[in-house]
Structure formats: C-alpha cells, structure tokens
Design a protein around this motif. Structure first.
Motif, mmCIF file in Angstrom:
data_model
loop_
_atom_site.group_PDB
_atom_site.id
_atom_site.type_symbol
_atom_site.label_atom_id
_atom_site.label_comp_id
_atom_site.label_asym_id
_atom_site.label_seq_id
_atom_site.Cartn_x
_atom_site.Cartn_y
_atom_site.Cartn_z
ATOM 1 N N ASP A 223 -99.172 -20.018 26.650
ATOM 2 C CA ASP A 223 -98.425 -19.706 27.875
ATOM 3 C C ASP A 223 -98.294 -20.910 28.802
ATOM 4 O O ASP A 223 -97.711 -20.796 29.884
ATOM 5 C CB ASP A 223 -99.119 -18.576 28.642
ATOM 6 N N ASP A 224 -98.837 -22.030 28.399
ATOM 7 C CA ASP A 224 -98.913 -23.184 29.296
ATOM 8 C C ASP A 224 -97.594 -23.954 29.286
ATOM 9 O O ASP A 224 -97.459 -25.024 28.687
ATOM 10 C CB ASP A 224 -100.068 -24.090 28.884
ATOM 11 N N ARG A 225 -96.628 -23.380 29.948
ATOM 12 C CA ARG A 225 -95.294 -23.966 30.022
ATOM 13 C C ARG A 225 -94.691 -23.600 31.380
ATOM 14 O O ARG A 225 -95.248 -22.812 32.122
ATOM 15 C CB ARG A 225 -94.410 -23.432 28.897
ATOM 16 N N GLY A 226 -93.559 -24.161 31.668
ATOM 17 C CA GLY A 226 -92.888 -23.824 32.920
ATOM 18 C C GLY A 226 -93.467 -24.572 34.098
ATOM 19 O O GLY A 226 -93.960 -25.702 33.963
ATOM 20 N N PRO A 227 -93.430 -23.966 35.299
ATOM 21 C CA PRO A 227 -93.857 -24.660 36.521
ATOM 22 C C PRO A 227 -95.281 -25.179 36.424
ATOM 23 O O PRO A 227 -96.128 -24.626 35.719
ATOM 24 C CB PRO A 227 -93.738 -23.575 37.602
ATOM 25 N N GLY A 228 -95.530 -26.251 37.155
ATOM 26 C CA GLY A 228 -96.863 -26.841 37.150
ATOM 27 C C GLY A 228 -97.820 -26.115 38.073
ATOM 28 O O GLY A 228 -97.633 -24.943 38.408
ATOM 29 N N SER A 229 -98.846 -26.822 38.519
ATOM 30 C CA SER A 229 -99.852 -26.245 39.396
ATOM 31 C C SER A 229 -99.262 -25.951 40.777
ATOM 32 O O SER A 229 -98.258 -26.553 41.171
ATOM 33 C CB SER A 229 -101.040 -27.191 39.542
ATOM 34 N N TYR A 230 -99.896 -25.053 41.501
ATOM 35 C CA TYR A 230 -99.393 -24.690 42.826
ATOM 36 C C TYR A 230 -99.624 -25.779 43.856
ATOM 37 O O TYR A 230 -99.034 -25.759 44.941
ATOM 38 C CB TYR A 230 -100.003 -23.370 43.298
ATOM 39 N N ALA A 231 -100.493 -26.744 43.543
ATOM 40 C CA ALA A 231 -100.745 -27.872 44.446
ATOM 41 C C ALA A 231 -101.372 -28.993 43.621
ATOM 42 O O ALA A 231 -101.946 -28.739 42.557
ATOM 43 C CB ALA A 231 -101.672 -27.464 45.592
ATOM 44 N N TYR A 238 -101.423 -18.241 36.342
ATOM 45 C CA TYR A 238 -100.359 -17.286 36.033
ATOM 46 C C TYR A 238 -99.693 -16.781 37.315
ATOM 47 O O TYR A 238 -98.465 -16.795 37.432
ATOM 48 C CB TYR A 238 -100.922 -16.100 35.253
ATOM 49 N N VAL A 239 -100.514 -16.313 38.250
ATOM 50 C CA VAL A 239 -99.946 -15.707 39.456
ATOM 51 C C VAL A 239 -100.543 -16.240 40.756
ATOM 52 O O VAL A 239 -99.870 -16.206 41.798
ATOM 53 C CB VAL A 239 -100.084 -14.157 39.428
ATOM 54 N N TYR A 240 -101.774 -16.701 40.758
ATOM 55 C CA TYR A 240 -102.416 -17.119 41.997
ATOM 56 C C TYR A 240 -101.627 -18.234 42.676
ATOM 57 O O TYR A 240 -101.291 -19.237 42.058
ATOM 58 C CB TYR A 240 -103.842 -17.590 41.726
ATOM 59 N N ARG A 241 -101.297 -18.028 43.941
ATOM 60 C CA ARG A 241 -100.546 -18.953 44.786
ATOM 61 C C ARG A 241 -99.167 -19.264 44.198
ATOM 62 O O ARG A 241 -98.610 -20.320 44.455
ATOM 63 C CB ARG A 241 -101.332 -20.258 44.992
ATOM 64 N N ARG A 242 -98.594 -18.335 43.429
ATOM 65 C CA ARG A 242 -97.272 -18.553 42.835
ATOM 66 C C ARG A 242 -96.265 -17.508 43.321
ATOM 67 O O ARG A 242 -95.277 -17.230 42.641
ATOM 68 C CB ARG A 242 -97.357 -18.546 41.305
ATOM 69 N N ALA A 243 -96.497 -16.930 44.477
ATOM 70 C CA ALA A 243 -95.577 -15.928 45.016
ATOM 71 C C ALA A 243 -94.166 -16.494 45.132
ATOM 72 O O ALA A 243 -93.956 -17.622 45.598
ATOM 73 C CB ALA A 243 -96.054 -15.462 46.387
ATOM 74 N N GLY A 244 -93.186 -15.703 44.683
ATOM 75 C CA GLY A 244 -91.795 -16.117 44.734
ATOM 76 C C GLY A 244 -91.336 -16.925 43.538
ATOM 77 O O GLY A 244 -90.135 -17.178 43.384
ATOM 78 N N GLU A 245 -92.274 -17.327 42.676
ATOM 79 C CA GLU A 245 -91.922 -18.088 41.484
ATOM 80 C C GLU A 245 -91.826 -17.140 40.289
ATOM 81 O O GLU A 245 -92.351 -16.029 40.307
ATOM 82 C CB GLU A 245 -92.962 -19.173 41.214
ATOM 83 N N PRO A 246 -91.181 -17.570 39.203
ATOM 84 C CA PRO A 246 -91.059 -16.699 38.030
ATOM 85 C C PRO A 246 -92.360 -16.602 37.246
ATOM 86 O O PRO A 246 -93.082 -17.594 37.085
ATOM 87 C CB PRO A 246 -89.976 -17.384 37.192
ATOM 88 N N CYS A 247 -92.646 -15.398 36.799
ATOM 89 C CA CYS A 247 -93.811 -15.177 35.946
ATOM 90 C C CYS A 247 -93.695 -16.048 34.703
ATOM 91 O O CYS A 247 -92.614 -16.197 34.123
ATOM 92 C CB CYS A 247 -93.874 -13.699 35.558
ATOM 93 N N ARG A 248 -94.810 -16.621 34.270
ATOM 94 C CA ARG A 248 -94.796 -17.478 33.086
ATOM 95 C C ARG A 248 -94.473 -16.702 31.811
ATOM 96 O O ARG A 248 -94.052 -17.295 30.815
ATOM 97 C CB ARG A 248 -96.157 -18.163 32.910
ATOM 98 N N ILE A 249 -94.653 -15.374 31.829
ATOM 99 C CA ILE A 249 -94.440 -14.579 30.631
ATOM 100 C C ILE A 249 -93.064 -13.915 30.625
ATOM 101 O O ILE A 249 -92.329 -13.995 29.644
ATOM 102 C CB ILE A 249 -95.520 -13.498 30.496
ATOM 103 N N CYS A 250 -92.695 -13.257 31.745
ATOM 104 C CA CYS A 250 -91.475 -12.441 31.741
ATOM 105 C C CYS A 250 -90.405 -12.922 32.711
ATOM 106 O O CYS A 250 -89.306 -12.350 32.752
ATOM 107 C CB CYS A 250 -91.834 -10.989 32.047
#
Length: 272
Positions: A223-231, A238-250
């Motif tokens: 699953d380690d693809r898509g957007p990088g770290s939140y900071a 997967y979800v922590y501090r990623r509000a408003g961003e697309p889920c890595r899975i769906c």
C-alpha cells in the motif's frame, strides 16, 4: 504526547547508558530537589516502561537486594522530553526538572507532566489503573478484550483509554483501526472478539517495530504508494493527519472529527 513505543525505547536507552552505574541526580530547576537528593549517588538499577509511564529504579551503592531501593516515576505528557549529552554536562539551560549524570553520559528532563518519587505501592497502584501494555513481555490482552466487549463507547475512544489498553496514542489508534477496517464509531461491544484480538496482535507487532526503528511504521509495503508523509520527518500513514486527502486504498476522501477531545481520522468507505 509520545506513544508507548517511545517510552519503551527511552527506557532501553537509559538502561543501556546508566544501568549498573552510580549516578549523580539533581534538579537544577529546584522543583524535584528533595526527590533528587534521595537517589543522588545511588546505582541506576534499571529503567522500564508501563504504557506511557517511565519508571527508573535506584539501589544504594554496594547493595544487591531490594532493601533501600527507590524509584522515580516520569510521565512526559505533551511537552516533556529528555536530552542527552556526553558527561560532564554543561551548565543547565532552561527549566531542567531532573538531571542524571553517569560516568560517560548525562541526560536532562524538561517539561514533564510528572516527575516524582515512587514507592512499590505507588507502582502497584499505577499498574492496577492501566490496561495491558502491548510492549510488556507476556502481557495478557484478556482485560482489554473484556472491557471492549461490554462497552457501548466507540472503539475509537476505548483504544485511547489507558485503563483499557496502555501506551496507545492517536497515531496507533487511527492506523490499527484502518488496518482492521473497523469504523472508529462502532460500539465496542459490537466489534467481534476475533477482530479485537487481531487489533491487539497488530498493535504488538507495530509497536515492536516502533521500538526497534525509533519511528512509527504502519503502511504495508503493497500500500506504500501515493501521497507522502503528512509532514517532513513524519511517518507515512493511511489516515492519520490525512484529512481531505484520498485514501491510499480506495481514493475516498479521508475524514476527521473530534472524539473525546482528540482528533480522529478514518476512511468512511474502507472502515465499516
């Protein structure tokens, strides 16, 4: 606030650099001066962690038994931290609550919520208030499973309750629930026992990785693809501090809300 793996890693580090050595203990700030004087000159016997609590054990010089042993209890809270430097330490900078100086290394504690002398009774009472710690050897998850099975509270709140399970913070809470595909708002009693047991097993594995690596690692390789770290210098999540961003899975937008005064993060599609 540091999560449990940080405290276990800190305990191991202090055991490694101070264990078995006589140490000088002081409180440059003065708020712990009386307590520091009690253990000053004693041997640093060991350090251990229970959830988010650090316990340092000291014994009188020249002794091996339990007679005369004392303990210091530290809870870092939101702002507490230890800094380390080679001995002898320079003059303290800032509000140093506790200074420990061994033959080779010293450490300063600033800003803790708690720094206090403990008795064996104090430690017993602390442990009795805490749920099982996934990082304690031979920890029994039965009390956690039972507490969740009878509770109407959301599972997302229960995992943050240190009386239910010790050492879990906001990152691990958000991430293990995502990995288990469990809606954080589900009542504890509605979550199958097998799923809760799987969450415990996942916590044990993930937190051990945190101790070993010194950082949280929760995203599976596939699953380690898509957007990088939140900071910068923060873990990929997967979800922590990623509000408003697309889920890595769906690719559904990750949501956030407040639960019991803490920010909650989840994917409304993956977590049901």
């Amino acid at each position: 606030m540091p999560e449990g793996h940080t405290l276990h890693r800190l305990a191991r580090r202090q055991q490694r650099v101070f264990g078995g050595e006589p140490v000088r203990v002081s409180s440059p700030q003065g708020r712990f001066a009386d307590g520091a004087a009690v253990v000053d000159g004693m041997v640093f016997a060991k350090a251990e962690a229970w959830g988010k609590h650090l316990i340092q054990h000291y014994r009188p010089l020249g002794t091996t038994g339990r007679a005369g042993r004392r303990m210091i209890h530290v809870h870092l809270g939101l702002y507490g931290s230890f800094t380390e430097a080679p001995a002898p330490l320079a003059a303290p900078v800032g509000q140093v609550r506790l200074r420990i100086e061994g033959p080779q290394v010293g450490t300063d504690l600033r800003g803790p919520t708690a720094c206090e002398l403990f008795t064996p009774t104090d430690l017993d009472e602390l442990i009795a208030r805490l749920g099982p710690d996934p990082l304690r050897r031979n920890a029994d998850p039965t009390p956690m499973l039972a507490a969740i099975a009878r509770s109407r509270r959301p599972i997302g709140a229960l995992l943050m309750d240190q009386k239910v399970v010790a050492g879990i913070g906001n990152v691990y809470r958000a991430e293990v629930l995502f990995r288990a595909r469990i809606d954080p708002y589900r009542e504890g009693r509605s979550v199958p026992a097998a799923d809760v047991a799987a969450v415990w097993d996942d916590l044990v594995g993930l937190m051990r990785i945190g101790v070993r690596r010194g950082r949280i690692h929760v995203v599976r390789r596939e699953d380690d693809r898509g957007p990088g770290s939140y900071a910068p210098d923060r873990p990929r999540t997967y979800v922590y501090r990623r509000a408003g961003e697309p889920c890595r899975i769906c690719a559904t937008t990750v949501r956030t809300a407040e639960l019991d005064g803490r920010n909650l993060y989840w994917c409304p599609t993956c977590q049901i």
